[in-house]
Design a protein around this motif. Structure first.
Motif, PDB file in Angstrom:
ATOM      1  N   ALA A 172       0.818  -1.209   0.000  1.00  0.00           N
ATOM      2  CA  ALA A 172       0.000   0.000   0.000  1.00  0.00           C
ATOM      3  C   ALA A 172       0.851   1.257   0.000  1.00  0.00           C
ATOM      4  O   ALA A 172       0.393   2.336  -0.391  1.00  0.00           O
ATOM      5  CB  ALA A 172      -0.934  -0.007   1.206  1.00  0.00           C
TER       6      ALA A 172
ATOM      7  N   ARG B 179     -11.844  -9.507   1.237  1.00  0.00           N
ATOM      8  CA  ARG B 179     -13.271  -9.403   1.497  1.00  0.00           C
ATOM      9  C   ARG B 179     -13.898 -10.788   1.476  1.00  0.00           C
ATOM     10  O   ARG B 179     -13.344 -11.726   0.916  1.00  0.00           O
ATOM     11  CB  ARG B 179     -13.956  -8.514   0.446  1.00  0.00           C
ATOM     12  CG  ARG B 179     -13.469  -7.087   0.409  1.00  0.00           C
ATOM     13  CD  ARG B 179     -14.174  -6.297  -0.684  1.00  0.00           C
ATOM     14  NE  ARG B 179     -13.717  -4.914  -0.754  1.00  0.00           N
ATOM     15  CZ  ARG B 179     -14.188  -4.025  -1.611  1.00  0.00           C
ATOM     16  NH1 ARG B 179     -15.126  -4.375  -2.477  1.00  0.00           N
ATOM     17  NH2 ARG B 179     -13.722  -2.786  -1.611  1.00  0.00           N
TER      18      ARG B 179
ATOM     19  N   ARG C  28      -7.541  -4.452   1.133  1.00  0.00           N
ATOM     20  CA  ARG C  28      -8.943  -4.114   1.337  1.00  0.00           C
ATOM     21  C   ARG C  28      -9.470  -3.194   0.247  1.00  0.00           C
ATOM     22  O   ARG C  28     -10.658  -3.217  -0.080  1.00  0.00           O
ATOM     23  CB  ARG C  28      -9.112  -3.462   2.716  1.00  0.00           C
ATOM     24  CG  ARG C  28      -8.842  -4.399   3.882  1.00  0.00           C
ATOM     25  CD  ARG C  28      -9.189  -3.739   5.216  1.00  0.00           C
ATOM     26  NE  ARG C  28      -8.958  -4.645   6.326  1.00  0.00           N
ATOM     27  CZ  ARG C  28      -9.839  -5.569   6.726  1.00  0.00           C
ATOM     28  NH1 ARG C  28     -10.994  -5.692   6.086  1.00  0.00           N
ATOM     29  NH2 ARG C  28      -9.567  -6.353   7.739  1.00  0.00           N
ATOM     30  N   GLU C  29      -8.582  -2.358  -0.313  1.00  0.00           N
ATOM     31  CA  GLU C  29      -9.056  -1.419  -1.326  1.00  0.00           C
ATOM     32  C   GLU C  29      -9.253  -2.073  -2.686  1.00  0.00           C
ATOM     33  O   GLU C  29      -9.826  -1.467  -3.593  1.00  0.00           O
ATOM     34  CB  GLU C  29      -8.068  -0.250  -1.466  1.00  0.00           C
ATOM     35  CG  GLU C  29      -6.747  -0.585  -2.155  1.00  0.00           C
ATOM     36  CD  GLU C  29      -5.718  -1.180  -1.219  1.00  0.00           C
ATOM     37  OE1 GLU C  29      -4.568  -1.349  -1.648  1.00  0.00           O
ATOM     38  OE2 GLU C  29      -6.071  -1.469  -0.051  1.00  0.00           O
TER      39      GLU C  29
ATOM     40  N   SER D  74     -10.985  -4.294  -5.319  1.00  0.00           N
ATOM     41  CA  SER D  74     -12.317  -4.853  -5.540  1.00  0.00           C
ATOM     42  C   SER D  74     -12.281  -6.101  -6.410  1.00  0.00           C
ATOM     43  O   SER D  74     -13.210  -6.912  -6.386  1.00  0.00           O
ATOM     44  CB  SER D  74     -13.232  -3.805  -6.186  1.00  0.00           C
ATOM     45  OG  SER D  74     -12.678  -3.362  -7.420  1.00  0.00           O
TER      46      SER D  74
END
Length: 357
Positions: A257, A303, A345-346, A348
């Protein structure tokens, strides 16, 4: 075969072959003139099969002199055969290289003009070029075998030279016997020079052709990708890579990140066309620093249920492995690229991020 239609004619000169953009792809089916590499006058004189004419004396030493003359004749016959096989193999390599380069030049010209993805004509020509490259590699193996033969001749010549010098000390001879030995020694010395010359030439050819075949293997990998897309990627990445990779810094590597990826590939649909942008980005990075190394990281979305995350992680690693394979096929040495995995987490969808190290 239907001619390729294009709005504007475009002439390209590749490997000495002029192609029009509106011409049908030309295959290398025309007979190729065989290349002959004749021996030099000095080589012919040094490698004459017959030993020097010796005058028989009938002495005890003369029998030994005649025996040494016969051994020299057999050695020169072997050396001459090795030199002839070397010239034949070298001519075969030159012939194969010419046909191979013509095919590669034609493929490159067609790709630069533009063609359909996976064009079967180009695939067929690529397969033919791949076969010629395999034959080139086989001839490099023949050169290595000839080097072994030449080394054996050198050992025999050295032993014969020592035997001739020892024969001077034999008793029971006349002056003519020593003159005969002088002739044998001089001819043996010339033969040793010829052997050393052939050995050096073979060693140079083996080194040069081995490097060429390795380089062309990478070129063929890059051409395969270009044919698959119907357009030219560019020169293989190996042409931009420094001989010694850059040292990896010892400072801690920041998290994904916190790092800025050179390329981020989002696999949000089937058959993502990422190869050309990937090639362009990696090529530009190598132009800035030819010793740079790369990290290919498969990133899975953090996710869903644990089972969903596990499937996403496997998919991310599979996609990352495909990107690594593409880089290697483009000519990037495998020791310049590493593979890793992460979750974000970012994210998709599944992503593959390429970092410069």
């Amino acid at each position: 075969m239907k001619p390729l239609r294009c709005p504007l004619p475009l002439a390209l000169v590749v490997v000495g072959v002029v192609l029009s953009g509106c011409q049908v792809f030309q295959r290398s089916e025309a007979p190729v003139q065989r290349i002959e590499i004749p021996p030099s006058a000095e080589e012919m004189a040094a490698l004459a099969t017959a030993p020097p004419r010796l005058t028989a004396t009938g002495t005890v030493v003369d029998s030994r002199v005649q025996q040494l003359g016969a051994e020299l004749g057999a050695l020169k016959s072997s050396v001459n055969g090795t030199a002839q096989d070397f010239r034949t193999t070298r001519a075969a390599i030159a012939d194969l290289a010419g046909r191979y380069q013509t095919l590669v030049g034609n493929i490159t010209a067609r790709l630069q003009v533009g063609t359909t993805p996976g064009n079967p004509e180009l695939i067929s020509a690529w397969s033919e070029a791949q076969g010629l490259l395999g034959q080139l590699e086989q001839n490099v193996g023949r050169l290595s075998a000839l080097s072994t033969r030449a080394a054996a001749n050198a050992s025999t010549a050295s032993f014969l030279q020592s035997s001739i010098r020892s024969a001077y000390r034999l008793s029971g001879g006349v002056d003519q016997d020593h003159r005969n030995l002088d002739l044998l020694e001089d001819d043996t010395n010339r033969t040793i020079v010829a052997i050393e010359r052939v050995l050096n030439e073979i060693a140079d050819d083996v080194s040069r052709q081995s490097a060429t075949v390795a380089s062309e293997r990478r070129t063929m990998g890059s051409l395969a990708l270009s044919i698959n897309s119907g357009r030219m990627y560019g020169a293989p990445l190996s042409t931009r890579v420094a001989a010694v990779p850059a040292a990896v810094p010892t400072r801690p590597v920041p998290a994904a990140a916190q790092r800025r990826a050179l390329v981020t590939i989002r696999f949000d649909r089937p058959d993502v066309a990422y190869r050309q942008p990937l090639y362009d980005a990696v090529s530009a990075a190598l132009d800035r620093n030819p010793g740079v190394q790369f990290e290919v990281q498969g990133v899975a979305p953090a996710r869903g249920e644990p089972a969903d995350q596990a499937r996403a992680a496997n998919d991310a690693r599979r996609q990352a492995e495909g990107v690594v394979r593409s880089l290697v096929e483009m000519g990037l040495p495998s020791d310049r690229v590493s593979l890793s995995a992460a979750t974000a987490r970012e994210a998709s969808v599944t992503e593959v991020r390429v970092f410069v190290r």
